[in-house]
Motif scaffolding. Sequence first.
Motif, PDB file in Angstrom:
ATOM      1  N   LYS A 117      -0.132 -44.795  83.356  1.00  0.00           N
ATOM      2  CA  LYS A 117      -0.474 -43.446  83.496  1.00  0.00           C
ATOM      3  C   LYS A 117       0.774 -42.492  83.958  1.00  0.00           C
ATOM      4  CE  LYS A 117      -5.433 -44.129  83.058  1.00  0.00           C
ATOM      5  NZ  LYS A 117      -6.017 -45.777  82.733  1.00  0.00           N
ATOM      6  N   ARG A 118       1.017 -44.000  84.780  1.00  0.00           N
ATOM      7  CA  ARG A 118       2.220 -43.163  85.229  1.00  0.00           C
ATOM      8  C   ARG A 118       3.709 -42.936  84.352  1.00  0.00           C
ATOM      9  NH1 ARG A 118       7.156 -44.642  86.578  1.00  0.00           N
ATOM     10  NH2 ARG A 118       8.590 -43.753  87.954  1.00  0.00           N
ATOM     11  N   SER A 119       3.297 -43.614  83.425  1.00  0.00           N
ATOM     12  CA  SER A 119       4.923 -43.342  82.226  1.00  0.00           C
ATOM     13  C   SER A 119       4.053 -44.248  80.580  1.00  0.00           C
ATOM     14  CB  SER A 119       5.927 -44.781  82.073  1.00  0.00           C
ATOM     15  OG  SER A 119       6.729 -44.873  84.180  1.00  0.00           O
ATOM     16  N   ALA A 154      13.033 -50.413  82.667  1.00  0.00           N
ATOM     17  CA  ALA A 154      14.108 -49.113  82.761  1.00  0.00           C
ATOM     18  C   ALA A 154      12.201 -47.882  83.585  1.00  0.00           C
ATOM     19  CB  ALA A 154      13.771 -48.571  81.497  1.00  0.00           C
ATOM     20  N   ALA A 155      11.588 -48.141  83.102  1.00  0.00           N
ATOM     21  CA  ALA A 155      10.500 -47.315  83.637  1.00  0.00           C
ATOM     22  C   ALA A 155      10.347 -46.581  84.731  1.00  0.00           C
ATOM     23  CB  ALA A 155      10.017 -47.669  83.484  1.00  0.00           C
ATOM     24  N   HIS A 173      11.059 -39.579  84.332  1.00  0.00           N
ATOM     25  CA  HIS A 173       9.710 -38.687  83.183  1.00  0.00           C
ATOM     26  C   HIS A 173       8.474 -38.671  84.116  1.00  0.00           C
ATOM     27  CE1 HIS A 173       9.396 -43.838  83.435  1.00  0.00           C
ATOM     28  NE2 HIS A 173       8.420 -43.395  83.296  1.00  0.00           N
ATOM     29  N   ALA A 174       8.242 -39.509  85.398  1.00  0.00           N
ATOM     30  CA  ALA A 174       7.118 -39.713  85.896  1.00  0.00           C
ATOM     31  C   ALA A 174       7.110 -38.152  86.186  1.00  0.00           C
ATOM     32  CB  ALA A 174       7.406 -40.877  86.625  1.00  0.00           C
ATOM     33  N   ASP A 175       7.483 -37.829  86.656  1.00  0.00           N
ATOM     34  CA  ASP A 175       7.160 -36.120  87.130  1.00  0.00           C
ATOM     35  C   ASP A 175       6.897 -35.575  86.258  1.00  0.00           C
ATOM     36  OD1 ASP A 175       8.667 -36.856  90.186  1.00  0.00           O
ATOM     37  OD2 ASP A 175      10.309 -36.443  90.078  1.00  0.00           O
TER      38      ASP A 175
END
Length: 370
Positions: free
Chosen positions: A230-232, A273-274, A280-282
């Motif tokens: 979900k985060r990434s 990397a994630a 990107h998560a924000d």
Amino acid sequence: MPGARYGNVTPWRTVNNLPDFPWDKLEPYKERALAHPGGIVDLSVGTPVDPVPQNVQDALVQAANSPGYPFTHGTKALREAAAGWLRRRHGVTVDQRDVLPVIGSKEFVAWLPTYLGARRVVFPELAYPTYDVGARLAGAVATAADSTLALGPERVDLVWVNSPGNPTGRVLPVEHLRKVVAWARERGTVVASDECYIELGWEEEPVSILHPDVCGGSHEGLLAVHSLSKRSNLAGYRAGFVTGDPVLVKRLLETRKHAGMIMPAPVQAAMTAALGDDTHADRQRELYSARRALLRPALKRAGWRVDHSTAGLYFWASNGQSAWDQVAKLSEIGILVAPGEFYGPAGERHIRIAVTATDERIGAAVRRLQ
């Protein structure tokens, strides 16, 4: 017929008393929703639809030439990235050696009772079905209970907590988590905390079971499970990790070595990397926030009440009718949702509505609800 034997092999579903896969029951309603002139708006499963971050894709590609066996324990870079993320975003300190990558959090949830040799497993009354399935696969007694007071004197080997909760989006307060930890430690019970939605707090801010305010600075008997689905947007990569009690993590690592439960090396690189990138998560969080802001008032205007849902990616909603009547009603306007009973009998008058659809599909749902 039930219990029939094929040669000398008893069917696995009979051995483990596994339920039918619940989403198969949605097929008639899916067919109805698909027939809508504007197409289906599928809000039944929380699968990401937005792109995988480019830096994560690049890391995967750069690691594609990986002919050798990867490390079950993961690379040191991966473990350090996970530990850094926990420290940076959630105020939790773990040693990188106590991080163990898993091939998506679902497989770990399903097999943890077996790894631990658990005989009795407790999980929330409204819960992700895999907690129950994992107990059954292990041949353990599965008990749904929200209060430890209801469990009696019989030994409990594993307690699952889930905050933010799936399906309800409920956030468990620090005081509640602290009581669960104290209760478990008095009895030698392992507490596993499913924290896959921890970065998606809206009206309330979730806290990890490993936070000092909850566990007093000791991770003894505790495990926290995390996912990048979900985060990434990495559901297709099957990327997660578990951390916590060093003794338990070491035991899990040894078992997974024997079983060959190894995350592919390119996925390890992508996950590294994630976890090292919060931007990107924000950005993804902002997308989900905007979709929630559109869909929630539309549901309310159409007669649905939203309960809990202060975090995570779902609305736990009810219009007072049975769950299946609500599923049927929404399918008539091309919207597919999940009935609450998938998550336990207590959900018989609720539905779970995911916000993991594109902006265009969320917009379509809003218009149809008017």
